[in-house]
Enzyme design. Structure first.
Site, mmCIF file in Angstrom:
data_model
loop_
_atom_site.group_PDB
_atom_site.id
_atom_site.type_symbol
_atom_site.label_atom_id
_atom_site.label_comp_id
_atom_site.label_asym_id
_atom_site.label_seq_id
_atom_site.Cartn_x
_atom_site.Cartn_y
_atom_site.Cartn_z
ATOM 1 N N SER A 81 -76.626 -28.424 -69.643
ATOM 2 C CA SER A 81 -75.584 -29.433 -69.573
ATOM 3 C C SER A 81 -75.485 -29.884 -68.117
ATOM 4 O O SER A 81 -75.257 -29.064 -67.232
ATOM 5 C CB SER A 81 -74.265 -28.818 -70.045
ATOM 6 N N LYS A 84 -78.480 -32.300 -71.834
ATOM 7 C CA LYS A 84 -77.190 -32.891 -72.216
ATOM 8 C C LYS A 84 -76.560 -33.490 -70.976
ATOM 9 O O LYS A 84 -76.484 -32.842 -69.937
ATOM 10 C CB LYS A 84 -76.306 -31.797 -72.801
ATOM 11 N N LYS A 136 -73.131 -35.102 -69.352
ATOM 12 C CA LYS A 136 -71.703 -35.356 -69.489
ATOM 13 C C LYS A 136 -71.482 -36.838 -69.203
ATOM 14 O O LYS A 136 -72.059 -37.376 -68.224
ATOM 15 C CB LYS A 136 -70.916 -34.507 -68.486
ATOM 16 N N ASP A 155 -72.255 -35.719 -73.944
ATOM 17 C CA ASP A 155 -70.980 -35.072 -74.265
ATOM 18 C C ASP A 155 -69.875 -35.788 -73.502
ATOM 19 O O ASP A 155 -69.886 -35.834 -72.272
ATOM 20 C CB ASP A 155 -71.030 -33.589 -73.854
ATOM 21 N N GLU A 199 -71.523 -35.814 -78.469
ATOM 22 C CA GLU A 199 -70.556 -34.729 -78.663
ATOM 23 C C GLU A 199 -69.135 -35.175 -78.317
ATOM 24 O O GLU A 199 -68.896 -35.690 -77.228
ATOM 25 C CB GLU A 199 -70.996 -33.559 -77.768
ATOM 26 N N ASP A 210 -66.942 -30.302 -80.948
ATOM 27 C CA ASP A 210 -66.769 -29.109 -80.119
ATOM 28 C C ASP A 210 -65.279 -28.755 -80.135
ATOM 29 O O ASP A 210 -64.821 -27.933 -80.940
ATOM 30 C CB ASP A 210 -67.299 -29.445 -78.711
ATOM 31 N N LYS A 236 -68.563 -22.226 -80.038
ATOM 32 C CA LYS A 236 -68.318 -21.329 -78.908
ATOM 33 C C LYS A 236 -67.494 -20.182 -79.472
ATOM 34 O O LYS A 236 -66.361 -20.416 -79.933
ATOM 35 C CB LYS A 236 -67.539 -22.047 -77.804
ATOM 36 N N GLY A 289 -71.237 -23.634 -74.155
ATOM 37 C CA GLY A 289 -70.960 -22.750 -73.026
ATOM 38 C C GLY A 289 -69.670 -23.117 -72.327
ATOM 39 O O GLY A 289 -69.158 -24.235 -72.478
#
Ligand SMILES: [Mg+2]
Length: 384
Positions: free
Chosen positions: A147, A173, A175, A200, A225, A250, A274, A302
């Site tokens: 990420s 991934k 952000k 995400d 996400e 998530d 998670k 994570g």
């Protein structure tokens, strides 16, 4: 040889170790920038002197979900430590039943998870049985995705993606947030071709700004996400109907029931699990089984974990329903020094071994825990 009593797990102490760990470099997501990770470890001491340990993944401020390190600490002191210290377990199935009974306390899942996972870990330490074996994990290694936080500019981002790919990460991934979405994703696609790529948004968009998200359909993302509300399912179902890219949830997924509801509404096609967010290994196993049954893709997310959380996440990710690479990588991703020795590392580029470890307490470098510890609290069975 075990006596009959040796098979009964009883805890005599729960120790809470609060730590402040500076990140190697700040990490920016839509909810803000993290410089120092404030977390705590739960250590569960058994009547026979074995120890289990787990990491509480709550963050200092309620910017990801509503729980914080302070609320989790309080909930454990007020309820969950006593629930664990009053219990006796003679089989792993009893741990699962005990964990399910904790559901009568609404919410506080990160707090529950930290205690519940420490109990599983203590069972493993006491009985010298690997957690992977208890959870039914057969894989011996799992692939790692990475990420990458919001960067100051596209050039910096491209350098980060390049080094992640060189290190062997099999999924990138990014952000994103309004103002940092189409441009960085287009740039990564242009430079690195069809690498497995996803975004995400950590709830940074609304139905009003969703056009930006529909525009991302052009880039063949593996998934997008949690773009909308942190506790929403309905708006995500609305968006999924307008989007070719699969949505992944998530923050919105706290339980197997949430997965069932999301699937019924068509709110997502992928689940980011998670264990800390859903209440621990018991809830994780239920979600895993349900995702397999419903045909939803699943991977493990994570929370800037130290090696303690990383080892637990890696072992869980060895279950067959984890169909995509997760966010768990080496322990030095965020911290200069891991809390476990040997540290969590790739055993070949991009792959973490699923280690047959019987509880993590012997793996923790307690001297480092003490070095970074800002608070210690011990709750004793004798004091209940
Ligand atoms: Mg996320």
């Amino acid at each position: 040889m075990h006596t009959a009593e040796g098979f009964t797990l009883i805890l005599t102490e729960i120790r809470l170790h609060r730590l402040s760990l500076p990140l190697r470099e700040p990490f920016r997501a839509a909810y803000g920038e993290t410089h120092v990770r404030h977390l705590f470890l739960v250590e569960a001491v058994t009547a026979n002197g074995a120890r289990g340990v787990a990491e509480c993944v709550a963050m200092a401020d309620p910017l990801y979900i509503e729980e914080t390190t302070d609320t989790a600490w309080w909930a454990i002191r007020r309820y969950f430590a006593a629930e664990a210290l009053a219990a006796e377990w003679t089989a792993p199935a009893e741990i699962r039943r005990w964990a399910a009974r904790l559901d009568r306390y609404r919410g506080h899942r990160m707090a529950k998870a930290a205690v519940e996972m420490a109990v599983w870990d203590a069972w493993c330490a006491e009985h010298r049985v690997p957690l992977a074996h208890l959870l039914g994990v057969a894989r011996t290694e799992v692939p790692a995705g990475i990420s990458i936080g919001i960067q100051p500019d596209v050039d910096t981002l491209l350098r980060k993606v390049e080094s992640a790919l060189a290190a062997g990460y099999s999924r990138i991934k990014l952000k994103i947030q309004p103002g940092w979405d189409v441009e960085p994703i287009a740039a990564v696609r242009r430079h690195f071709g069809d690498v497995p790529l996803m975004a995400d948004a950590n709830s940074a968009y609304t139905r009003e700004t969703a056009d930006r998200l529909v525009a991302l359909d052009d880039f063949a993302l593996l998934m997008m996400e949690q773009p909308l509300g942190w506790d929403d399912l309905v708006d995500h179902a609305w968006l999924q109907r307008r989007l070719a890219t699969p949505l992944c949830l998530d923050e919105s997924i706290r339980s197997a029931d949430d997965v069932r509801r999301a699937a019924e509404l068509g709110a997502c096609r992928v689940i980011n699990l998670k264990p800390g967010r859903v209440g621990g290994f018991t809830a994780s196993l239920a979600i895993h089984d349900l995702c397999r049954q419903l045909g939803l893709d699943l991977w493990c997310g994570g929370m800037y974990e130290t090696g303690v959380g990383r080892l637990h996440n890696t072992i869980l990710s060895g279950l067959p329903g984890f169909t995509l690479p997760g966010d768990t990588g080496p322990g030095t991703r965020y911290y200069a020094e891991d809390l476990v020795d040997p540290p969590v590392e790739f055993h070949r580029p991009g792959w973490l071994p699923v280690e047959p470890v019987c509880g993590l307490a012997d793996r923790v470098v307690w001297r480092r825990v003490e070095q970074h510890r800002t608070q210690l609290e011990v709750i004793r069975r004798d004091d209940l």
